[in-house]
Design a protein around this motif. Structure first.
Motif, short mmCIF file in Angstrom:
data_model
loop_
_atom_site.label_atom_id
_atom_site.label_comp_id
_atom_site.label_asym_id
_atom_site.label_seq_id
_atom_site.Cartn_x
_atom_site.Cartn_y
_atom_site.Cartn_z
N LYS A 10 0.85 -1.19 0.00
CA LYS A 10 0.00 0.00 0.00
C LYS A 10 0.89 1.25 0.00
O LYS A 10 1.80 1.35 0.83
CB LYS A 10 -0.86 0.04 1.28
CG LYS A 10 -1.50 -1.29 1.66
CD LYS A 10 -2.65 -1.63 0.78
CE LYS A 10 -3.38 -2.87 1.26
NZ LYS A 10 -4.18 -3.48 0.19
N GLY A 11 0.57 2.18 -0.91
CA GLY A 11 1.41 3.37 -0.98
C GLY A 11 0.63 4.65 -1.22
O GLY A 11 -0.44 4.64 -1.84
N LEU A 12 1.17 5.74 -0.72
CA LEU A 12 0.58 7.06 -0.93
C LEU A 12 1.40 7.82 -1.97
O LEU A 12 2.64 7.90 -1.85
CB LEU A 12 0.57 7.85 0.39
CG LEU A 12 0.23 9.35 0.30
CD1 LEU A 12 -1.18 9.58 -0.25
CD2 LEU A 12 0.37 10.01 1.68
N ILE A 80 -6.18 6.50 5.31
CA ILE A 80 -5.30 5.35 5.09
C ILE A 80 -5.36 4.40 6.29
O ILE A 80 -5.46 3.17 6.14
CB ILE A 80 -3.85 5.83 4.82
CG1 ILE A 80 -3.77 6.51 3.45
CG2 ILE A 80 -2.85 4.68 4.92
CD1 ILE A 80 -2.46 7.22 3.16
N ARG A 81 -5.34 4.99 7.49
CA ARG A 81 -5.40 4.16 8.70
C ARG A 81 -6.71 3.39 8.75
O ARG A 81 -6.75 2.19 9.04
CB ARG A 81 -5.25 5.03 9.95
CG ARG A 81 -5.01 4.23 11.22
CD ARG A 81 -4.83 5.11 12.45
NE ARG A 81 -3.85 6.16 12.27
CZ ARG A 81 -4.12 7.45 12.08
NH1 ARG A 81 -5.38 7.87 12.09
NH2 ARG A 81 -3.16 8.33 11.92
N ARG A 86 -2.32 0.33 7.57
CA ARG A 86 -0.85 0.38 7.47
C ARG A 86 -0.46 1.03 6.15
O ARG A 86 -1.31 1.31 5.29
CB ARG A 86 -0.25 -1.02 7.52
CG ARG A 86 -0.81 -2.00 6.50
CD ARG A 86 -0.05 -3.31 6.59
NE ARG A 86 0.80 -3.46 5.41
CZ ARG A 86 0.38 -4.06 4.29
NH1 ARG A 86 -0.86 -4.52 4.21
NH2 ARG A 86 1.17 -4.18 3.26
N LEU A 87 0.83 1.29 5.99
CA LEU A 87 1.34 1.92 4.76
C LEU A 87 2.74 1.36 4.50
O LEU A 87 3.52 1.20 5.44
CB LEU A 87 1.40 3.44 4.96
CG LEU A 87 1.65 4.29 3.71
CD1 LEU A 87 0.47 4.20 2.74
CD2 LEU A 87 1.87 5.75 4.11
N HIS A 130 6.31 11.86 9.67
CA HIS A 130 5.78 11.81 11.04
C HIS A 130 4.47 11.03 11.07
O HIS A 130 4.25 10.19 11.96
CB HIS A 130 5.57 13.25 11.53
CG HIS A 130 4.87 13.34 12.85
ND1 HIS A 130 5.51 13.10 14.04
CD2 HIS A 130 3.58 13.64 13.16
CE1 HIS A 130 4.64 13.24 15.04
NE2 HIS A 130 3.46 13.56 14.51
N LEU A 131 3.59 11.30 10.09
CA LEU A 131 2.29 10.64 10.06
C LEU A 131 2.40 9.19 9.57
O LEU A 131 1.60 8.33 9.96
CB LEU A 131 1.33 11.43 9.16
CG LEU A 131 0.92 12.80 9.71
CD1 LEU A 131 0.28 13.66 8.62
CD2 LEU A 131 -0.05 12.64 10.88
N ALA A 132 3.39 8.93 8.72
CA ALA A 132 3.54 7.57 8.17
C ALA A 132 4.19 6.62 9.17
O ALA A 132 3.91 5.41 9.15
CB ALA A 132 4.38 7.63 6.89
#
Ligand code: NAD
Length: 260
Positions: A10-12, A80-81, A86-87, A130-132
């Motif tokens: 999974k990716g942003l 995403i969460r 997860r990421l 930070h968020l990832a």
């Protein structure tokens, strides 16, 4: 046979403006390797250009994200969460400087323009990491995009030079801090490509001409050159690489004084 397999990953992808965007080239490669992508767009004006691309990429998450608007980046990570929990990777391809500051001398750059360029083009990477971090509990890979003007003076790159220098330094500090969690952070220093962001740089066509002449490969790069490097770095093939600035510039950065 060796293949890049990102099935289930999974990716942003942040920074697609249109089909010419470097982020779109990366997204296409990552998707064709099997990854599921969350795609962001800047605002309502950008949405009609990005939406068909997100549809082609079968992106299950498609949300607005102006990193200068409080709450929007957090909302993307909330989604995403909630959806994935997860990421695995993050592709940051965001840059901006106000036109007057971008097209003027660094000597004359306003404090506001400098701060805005830093916030959008550099601190957004820090905030994304930070968020990832809590979502990358099985490790992860982060890529941002830089340019040669970070380290050498490139005519007309102006304020983006010091901003990209800060971005490259941030990559090293983030890689240092997150390495213990197996989160890798790298920059791709891309050669000049005609994109929407690049059109804000004065005399960009001359920069393209000179880049093609200077490069050992005697050509400009294609967006897909960046896409393929992004795929390699995001995959297991990049497992030993972090804190690095990788040049995808047809070799231009190695050239010093060349007599023609
Ligand atoms: P692009 O215009 O396609 O992408 C730039 C993106 O930045 C756009 O999607 C835009 O929406 C986004 N952006 C700007 N302000 C934002 C904000 N406040 N919040 C969220 N997103 C915002 O152009 P590109 O050339 O593909 O640029 C992507 C990255 O590549 C940039 O970091 C750029 O500096 C870098 N880069 C480009 C070149 C080049 O020659 N095109 C070379 C090296 C590095």
């Amino acid at each position: 046979m060796e293949v890049f397999d990102l099935n289930g990953r999974k990716g942003l992808i942040a920074g697609i403006a249109n089909e010419h965007s470097l982020a779109y080239a990366a997204a296409r490669r990552l998707r064709s390797a099997g990854a599921d992508l969350a795609i962001t767009y800047l605002n309502d004006k950008a949405k009609p250009f990005v939406e068909p691309l997100a549809r082609d990429l079968a992106a299950p998450i498609f949300l607005p994200c102006d990193v200068a608007v409080p709450g929007q980046l957090d909302a993307v990570f909330d989604a995403i969460r909630a959806q994935w929990g997860r990421l695995d990777f993050l592709f940051h391809a965001i840059a901006f400087a106000p036109k007057a500051d971008l097209q003027g001398r660094l000597t004359d750059c306003s404090a506001e323009g400098f701060a805005q360029a830093m916030l959008i083009s550099c601190h957004s990477l820090i905030r994304m990491c930070h968020l990832a971090e809590p979502l990358m509990d099985e490790g992860g890979s982060v890529i941002t995009l830089s340019y040669y003007g970070a380290e050498k003076v490139v005519d007309h790159y102006n304020v983006m030079g010091p901003v990209k220098a800060a971005l490259e330094s941030s990559v090293r500090y983030l890689a240092h801090e997150l390495g213990g969690k197996r989160i890798r952070v790298n920059a791709i220093s891309a050669g000049a490509v005609k994109t929407r962001a690049a059109s804000g740089i004065a005399h960009f066509d001359d920069l393209l001409d000179e880049s093609a002449k200077a490069a050992p490969l005697h050509r400009l790069i294609e967006p897909d050159d960046v896409g393929r490097m992004a795929l390699a770095l995001m995959s297991e093939y990049g497992a030993g690489v972090t804190g690095e600035v990788l040049y995808v510039d047809a070799g231009m950065h190695i050239e010093g004084m060349v007599l023609r």
